[in-house]
Design a protein around this motif. Structure first.
Motif, PDB file in Angstrom:
ATOM      1  N   LEU A 103       2.125   6.493  -7.263  1.00  0.00           N
ATOM      2  CA  LEU A 103       0.966   7.701  -7.483  1.00  0.00           C
ATOM      3  C   LEU A 103       1.656   9.009  -7.493  1.00  0.00           C
ATOM      4  O   LEU A 103       1.539   9.887  -8.280  1.00  0.00           O
ATOM      5  N   GLU A 104       2.275   9.121  -6.313  1.00  0.00           N
ATOM      6  CA  GLU A 104       3.068  10.559  -5.969  1.00  0.00           C
ATOM      7  C   GLU A 104       4.128  10.665  -7.189  1.00  0.00           C
ATOM      8  O   GLU A 104       4.306  12.059  -7.563  1.00  0.00           O
ATOM      9  N   ALA A 105       4.621   9.450  -7.595  1.00  0.00           N
ATOM     10  CA  ALA A 105       5.817   9.846  -8.660  1.00  0.00           C
ATOM     11  C   ALA A 105       5.309   9.957 -10.035  1.00  0.00           C
ATOM     12  O   ALA A 105       6.101  10.172 -11.197  1.00  0.00           O
ATOM     13  N   GLY A 106       3.864   9.925 -10.161  1.00  0.00           N
ATOM     14  CA  GLY A 106       3.353  10.149 -11.504  1.00  0.00           C
ATOM     15  C   GLY A 106       2.547   9.305 -12.388  1.00  0.00           C
ATOM     16  O   GLY A 106       2.255   9.261 -13.335  1.00  0.00           O
ATOM     17  N   MET A 107       2.770   8.122 -11.564  1.00  0.00           N
ATOM     18  CA  MET A 107       1.963   6.776 -12.386  1.00  0.00           C
ATOM     19  C   MET A 107       0.358   7.090 -12.456  1.00  0.00           C
ATOM     20  O   MET A 107      -0.176   7.541 -11.531  1.00  0.00           O
ATOM     21  N   PRO A 108      -0.270   6.834 -13.654  1.00  0.00           N
ATOM     22  CA  PRO A 108      -1.589   7.012 -13.781  1.00  0.00           C
ATOM     23  C   PRO A 108      -2.514   6.195 -12.966  1.00  0.00           C
ATOM     24  O   PRO A 108      -2.246   4.972 -12.978  1.00  0.00           O
ATOM     25  N   ALA A 109      -3.392   6.807 -12.095  1.00  0.00           N
ATOM     26  CA  ALA A 109      -4.206   5.926 -11.393  1.00  0.00           C
ATOM     27  C   ALA A 109      -4.817   4.866 -11.870  1.00  0.00           C
ATOM     28  O   ALA A 109      -4.990   3.759 -11.228  1.00  0.00           O
ATOM     29  N   LEU A 121       0.696  -1.196  -0.034  1.00  0.00           N
ATOM     30  CA  LEU A 121       0.284  -0.029   0.128  1.00  0.00           C
ATOM     31  C   LEU A 121       0.682   1.256  -0.071  1.00  0.00           C
ATOM     32  O   LEU A 121       0.446   2.443  -0.652  1.00  0.00           O
ATOM     33  N   ILE A 122       1.951   1.083   0.610  1.00  0.00           N
ATOM     34  CA  ILE A 122       2.890   2.491   0.859  1.00  0.00           C
ATOM     35  C   ILE A 122       3.618   2.465  -0.737  1.00  0.00           C
ATOM     36  O   ILE A 122       3.723   3.572  -1.103  1.00  0.00           O
ATOM     37  N   LEU A 123       3.902   1.437  -1.278  1.00  0.00           N
ATOM     38  CA  LEU A 123       4.495   1.414  -2.647  1.00  0.00           C
ATOM     39  C   LEU A 123       3.518   2.108  -3.556  1.00  0.00           C
ATOM     40  O   LEU A 123       3.974   2.765  -4.287  1.00  0.00           O
ATOM     41  N   GLY A 124       2.243   1.552  -3.489  1.00  0.00           N
ATOM     42  CA  GLY A 124       1.262   2.299  -4.294  1.00  0.00           C
ATOM     43  C   GLY A 124       1.159   3.887  -4.142  1.00  0.00           C
ATOM     44  O   GLY A 124       1.137   4.767  -5.072  1.00  0.00           O
ATOM     45  N   GLU A 125       1.325   4.354  -2.980  1.00  0.00           N
ATOM     46  CA  GLU A 125       1.093   5.940  -2.710  1.00  0.00           C
ATOM     47  C   GLU A 125       2.463   6.397  -3.192  1.00  0.00           C
ATOM     48  O   GLU A 125       2.395   7.408  -3.903  1.00  0.00           O
TER      49      GLU A 125
END
Length: 310
Positions: A27-33, A20-24
């Motif tokens: 997303l913060e790095a710019g990966m499309p949701a 879950l932290i990796l996912g955050e």
């Protein structure tokens, strides 16, 4: 992601927070949701639903052999990559570097409390150097500081839960009941298992035949190198193996004979670099991880042909 795929991650039920932290972070790095989903829940329900979903084109799974077999049954017409069980052997030949082999056994057998797919579990040492190896190994293992993993001076923390701690303890007890000797360790305090070294462990014990996933190593002696190779191969698994020798002919004999996805010479089986083609033989799984190899498996090949003649 590097291959251009949308990804659905199903974390282990006992350990969802890292993913879950990796996912955050992603997303913060710019990966499309839309390209990333992380779904938590019981594997039998959530995981099975993902595996059976026809929109999923490939399943990559790391875990136990029974679950891997169930995934193969449920996946249908899609790619599957499986990284399953192991009980990695380490062979120390007569000419092997004892200090280096002991260091590889300690780091490979007890880092993360042995909860690593390629942890050192079975050690085969030539009889001429067996006593020297065991004495140094016990000394180094007894220097491991066990305790709270949040403290910087702790070398080894607990296993993941009490059920697994009890299981590891019972496997150690089973080995002792069948004739093995505890050289050090063997005691449990809730989820903390003392780093354990077992000597002269019978072949029919769980620690010699199954995946321990805990902080204990079994150390047996051998008389000739071919016997050690045969003992290393006497398992349903085949992920990685380590061999310590100064003889080039023994090194190549091991590479040719050992039925493992990775054979490391003068290094323990715990070593892994991301660029390596990482995966196993037999019930250790199918397919290979590692950047190039995973991208190839996660890419659909398309052939394009032009007829340029008018």
């Amino acid at each position: 992601m590097a291959a251009g795929n949308a990804v659905v991650i199903k974390p282990p039920t006992q350990d969802p927070l890292t993913n879950l932290i990796l996912g955050e972070i992603l997303l913060e790095a710019g990966m499309p949701a839309e390209a990333l989903s992380i779904i938590t829940g019981p594997g039998g329900k959530v995981g099975t639903s993902i595996v059976k979903d026809e929109r999923i084109r490939m399943v990559s799974f790391t875990g136990s052999v029974p679950v891997g077999k169930k995934i193969m049954q449920d996946a249908g017409l899609k790619k599957v990559a499986l990284e399953l069980g192991s009980n990695s052997p380490l062979i120390v030949a007569e000419t092997g570097n004892i200090e280096k082999a002991v260091k590889a056994t300690v780091s490979g057998g007890f880092s993360q409390a042995g909860q690593v797919c390629i942890s050192v579990q079975r050690v085969y040492v030539h009889k001429s150097v067996y006593e020297e190896f065991v004495n140094l190994l016990v000394k180094k293992v007894e220097e491991i500081k066990v305790g709270d993993p949040m403290k910087e001076d702790t070398d080894m923390g607990p296993v993941i839960d009490e059920d697994n701690a009890i299981r590891v303890e019972n496997w150690i007890k089973e080995a002792v009941e069948k004739g093995a000797k505890v050289a050090t360790g063997g005691k449990r305090d809730y989820t903390l298992i003392q780093p354990t070294v077992l000597l002269n462990v019978p072949k029919d014990t769980k620690i010699m035949t199954e995946e321990l996933f805990g902080p204990a190593v079994a150390v047996n002696s051998f008389e000739n190198f071919e016997d050690a190779l045969a003992e290393a191969n006497s398992t349903k698994y085949g992920l990685q193996a380590g061999v310590f020798t100064s003889k080039i002919e023994e090194a190549f004999k091991a590479i040719e004979t050992l039925e493992f996805g990775g054979v490391l010479i003068n290094e323990g089986p715990r070593y892994r670099a991301d660029f390596m083609p990482y995966g196993g033989y037999k019930e250790s799984g199918i397919g290979r991880e590692g950047i190039r190899f995973a991208i190839e498996e996660m890419t659909e090949i398309k052939t394009a042909i032009f007829d340029l003649k008018e």
